[in-house]
Design a protein around this motif. Structure first.
Motif, mmCIF file in Angstrom:
data_model
loop_
_atom_site.group_PDB
_atom_site.id
_atom_site.type_symbol
_atom_site.label_atom_id
_atom_site.label_comp_id
_atom_site.label_asym_id
_atom_site.label_seq_id
_atom_site.Cartn_x
_atom_site.Cartn_y
_atom_site.Cartn_z
ATOM 1 N N PHE A 8 -4.535 6.223 -7.593
ATOM 2 C CA PHE A 8 -4.814 6.320 -6.165
ATOM 3 C C PHE A 8 -6.302 6.597 -5.941
ATOM 4 O O PHE A 8 -6.959 7.214 -6.776
ATOM 5 N N VAL A 9 -6.808 6.157 -4.794
ATOM 6 C CA VAL A 9 -8.202 6.407 -4.431
ATOM 7 C C VAL A 9 -8.240 7.036 -3.035
ATOM 8 O O VAL A 9 -7.409 6.733 -2.180
ATOM 9 N N GLU A 10 -9.204 7.911 -2.819
ATOM 10 C CA GLU A 10 -9.349 8.532 -1.511
ATOM 11 C C GLU A 10 -9.923 7.524 -0.526
ATOM 12 O O GLU A 10 -10.921 6.858 -0.810
ATOM 13 N N VAL A 11 -9.291 7.430 0.643
ATOM 14 C CA VAL A 11 -9.748 6.474 1.653
ATOM 15 C C VAL A 11 -10.161 7.141 2.958
ATOM 16 O O VAL A 11 -10.810 6.510 3.805
ATOM 17 N N ILE B 46 0.846 -1.194 0.000
ATOM 18 C CA ILE B 46 0.000 0.000 0.000
ATOM 19 C C ILE B 46 0.885 1.248 0.000
ATOM 20 O O ILE B 46 1.817 1.363 0.792
ATOM 21 N N ILE B 47 0.552 2.178 -0.892
ATOM 22 C CA ILE B 47 1.232 3.469 -0.954
ATOM 23 C C ILE B 47 0.216 4.533 -0.581
ATOM 24 O O ILE B 47 -0.909 4.540 -1.103
ATOM 25 N N GLU B 48 0.593 5.437 0.324
ATOM 26 C CA GLU B 48 -0.294 6.531 0.708
ATOM 27 C C GLU B 48 0.226 7.857 0.188
ATOM 28 O O GLU B 48 1.437 8.089 0.134
ATOM 29 N N GLY B 49 -0.711 8.729 -0.160
ATOM 30 C CA GLY B 49 -0.378 10.090 -0.538
ATOM 31 C C GLY B 49 -1.262 11.062 0.223
ATOM 32 O O GLY B 49 -2.370 10.700 0.650
ATOM 33 N N MET C 217 -4.983 9.410 0.417
ATOM 34 C CA MET C 217 -5.232 8.583 -0.761
ATOM 35 C C MET C 217 -4.307 7.378 -0.753
ATOM 36 O O MET C 217 -3.193 7.439 -0.216
ATOM 37 N N ARG C 218 -4.790 6.282 -1.321
ATOM 38 C CA ARG C 218 -3.992 5.054 -1.345
ATOM 39 C C ARG C 218 -3.944 4.435 -2.743
ATOM 40 O O ARG C 218 -4.897 4.539 -3.514
#
Length: 202
Positions: free
Chosen positions: A177-180, A146-149, A190-191
């Motif tokens: 990426f998708v907003e979580v 998992i990568i977060e931004g 986002m991930r």
């Protein structure tokens, strides 16, 4: 190690290691990208960061690179360093771990994208997107799931570059990426879930 290339743009992305330190320094310039930061802002307590602005932060970042710590990736165009994206295990970023707005949403192991810096002449030309593509490849090489931004939602059309140093949501979305989570109107979490997350690889 070359991580990613876009032949059409004559752009290549590499992991920052000691042989590429001089290129990193040249890209960041005398100001250390912004006000003596040297991409140490997220890694230190605010007081420590302020105290060692400039040479102290430069030296601290170089030490990380000398120790083969994960720090980020460098983009080159026509063999000249033109862009940087910081990415490392989330726990390496002390201020991120202590943030109320960006606090962890679960106990998953993630790597965090915390900063972009692009040569002034090439800003707003899609380099951030290319850097994110390189980051994804880099994380997959390191078996990250998992990568977060933590991009910032622009408040208008003419936003100063300094405001967007963590990126903007549309670029992350374009990269997959998708907003979580969102605890602040302007700061979503986002991930990106890599192939290792999708196939259950450990």
């Amino acid at each position: 190690m070359q991580i990613y290339a876009n032949k059409e743009l004559n752009l290549k992305i590499y992991e920052l290691d000691l042989p590429r330190w001089d290129d990193f320094e040249n890209l960041f310039g005398e100001r250390g990208a912004c006000g003596g930061c040297w991409c140490m802002s997220w890694r230190l307590k605010r007081l420590d960061f302020e105290r060692q602005k400039g040479e102290g932060n430069r030296s601290a970042m170089r030490t990380l690179v000398e120790q083969n710590m994960k720090t980020g990736v460098l983009a080159y165009k026509d063999n000249e360093p033109i862009g940087w994206c910081a990415v490392a295990p989330r726990e390496d970023y002390l201020r991120l771990e202590n943030s109320r707005v960006l606090k962890r949403i679960d106990n998953e192991q993630v790597w965090s994208v915390t900063c972009f810096f692009i040569a002034k002449s090439l800003r707003r030309k899609g380099i951030s997107f290319e850097l994110l593509k390189g980051v994804i490849k880099y994380c997959e090489i390191n078996k990250v799931k998992i990568i977060e931004g933590y991009p910032v939602v622009p408040y208008g059309e003419q936003v100063p570059d300094a405001f967007e140093w963590t990126g903007i949501p549309s670029v992350f979305e374009r990269a997959g990426f998708v907003e979580v989570e969102r605890r602040s109107k302007s700061k979503p979490i986002m991930r990106y879930y890599t192939v290792h997350a999708n196939n259950g690889t450990t």
